[in-house]
Design a protein around this motif. Sequence first.
Motif, short mmCIF file in Angstrom:
data_model
loop_
_atom_site.label_atom_id
_atom_site.label_comp_id
_atom_site.label_asym_id
_atom_site.label_seq_id
_atom_site.Cartn_x
_atom_site.Cartn_y
_atom_site.Cartn_z
N LEU A 18 0.81 -1.23 0.00
CA LEU A 18 0.00 0.00 0.00
C LEU A 18 0.84 1.27 0.00
O LEU A 18 0.29 2.36 -0.07
N GLN A 19 2.16 1.14 0.11
CA GLN A 19 3.00 2.34 0.11
C GLN A 19 2.89 3.03 -1.24
O GLN A 19 2.93 2.41 -2.28
N ASP A 156 -1.62 -1.55 8.33
CA ASP A 156 -0.33 -1.71 8.99
C ASP A 156 0.37 -2.98 8.49
O ASP A 156 -0.26 -4.02 8.32
N ARG A 157 1.66 -2.91 8.32
CA ARG A 157 2.45 -4.06 7.83
C ARG A 157 2.55 -5.16 8.88
O ARG A 157 2.85 -6.31 8.55
N ARG A 158 2.30 -4.86 10.15
CA ARG A 158 2.38 -5.86 11.21
C ARG A 158 1.20 -6.83 11.20
O ARG A 158 1.21 -7.85 11.88
N VAL A 159 0.16 -6.49 10.44
CA VAL A 159 -0.99 -7.38 10.30
C VAL A 159 -0.74 -8.23 9.06
O VAL A 159 -0.69 -7.72 7.95
N GLY A 160 -0.59 -9.52 9.27
CA GLY A 160 -0.20 -10.42 8.19
C GLY A 160 -1.37 -10.91 7.36
O GLY A 160 -2.55 -10.68 7.66
N LYS A 161 -1.02 -11.61 6.31
CA LYS A 161 -1.99 -12.13 5.34
C LYS A 161 -3.01 -13.06 6.01
O LYS A 161 -4.21 -12.95 5.77
N LYS A 162 -2.52 -13.95 6.85
CA LYS A 162 -3.41 -14.92 7.50
C LYS A 162 -4.43 -14.22 8.39
O LYS A 162 -5.61 -14.55 8.38
N ARG A 163 -3.97 -13.24 9.16
CA ARG A 163 -4.88 -12.51 10.04
C ARG A 163 -5.91 -11.72 9.23
O ARG A 163 -7.10 -11.71 9.58
N ILE A 164 -5.47 -11.10 8.15
CA ILE A 164 -6.41 -10.35 7.29
C ILE A 164 -7.48 -11.28 6.74
O ILE A 164 -8.68 -10.96 6.78
N LEU A 184 -9.33 -3.09 0.50
CA LEU A 184 -8.12 -2.54 -0.12
C LEU A 184 -6.91 -3.36 0.28
O LEU A 184 -6.10 -3.75 -0.55
N ARG A 185 -6.79 -3.66 1.57
CA ARG A 185 -5.65 -4.44 2.06
C ARG A 185 -5.71 -5.88 1.57
O ARG A 185 -4.72 -6.47 1.17
N ARG A 186 -6.92 -6.46 1.57
CA ARG A 186 -7.07 -7.83 1.11
C ARG A 186 -6.74 -7.96 -0.37
O ARG A 186 -6.14 -8.93 -0.81
N GLY A 187 -7.10 -6.95 -1.14
CA GLY A 187 -6.80 -6.95 -2.56
C GLY A 187 -5.33 -6.75 -2.85
O GLY A 187 -4.83 -7.10 -3.92
N ALA A 188 -4.60 -6.21 -1.88
CA ALA A 188 -3.17 -5.94 -2.07
C ALA A 188 -2.30 -7.12 -1.60
O ALA A 188 -1.08 -7.05 -1.67
#
Length: 189
Positions: A18-19, A156-164, A184-188
């Motif tokens: 997302l940066q 936040d980058r500290r929230v990983g793919k599995k948690r999302i 947005l985060r899930r799509g990224a």
Amino acid sequence: MSWSKLKQQLEGFLSPALQGRVEYRAPGYRYLPDKSGICYISVDKKNVLNMSDKTNPIRWYQTELEIKNDPDIQIPISNDDIEAVRQATKGPVPEDRLIVMARSRKSTEHAKELMSAQAALVKSNFIVVANQFLTTPIEESLESNDMVLNILALVDRRVGKKRILNMAEKMELKHPVVRYFYELRRGAL
């Protein structure tokens, strides 16, 4: 903490995907030192948290009835909810009617929570909430009822793919602005 330092820290926690897409902005007004100015988050150069913007991609609710009638909000009903309605009615009520009554009760509670969170967002001072985000654990920010804390934690980058991916069910009950950032985060990923 100055705005530029705060912005730098917040953007340092952004997910790498997302940066450059998500930006924190706070236009300052030089001649109004007692005013905090407007703070907002933009995605792909579009203001997302500016409620008065007509081109806003996020739906903002005007009434509780709009929330109750929104087909995108799926409210799960448990057996405990149905049992609570059964106890409250104190009489023979058909099972299908109990489900309707429980769903109506739960959707009313949810609508009140969303309206109060939306009202709090309008009044919130982004800088105060951002400082709070930087000093609290990421789990608390994800579980919070504050929409800004939820948004900052989701990107936040500290929230990983599995948690999302495991948060999908919880996100159904959140305000559209939080769901927007979740998608947005899930799509990224």
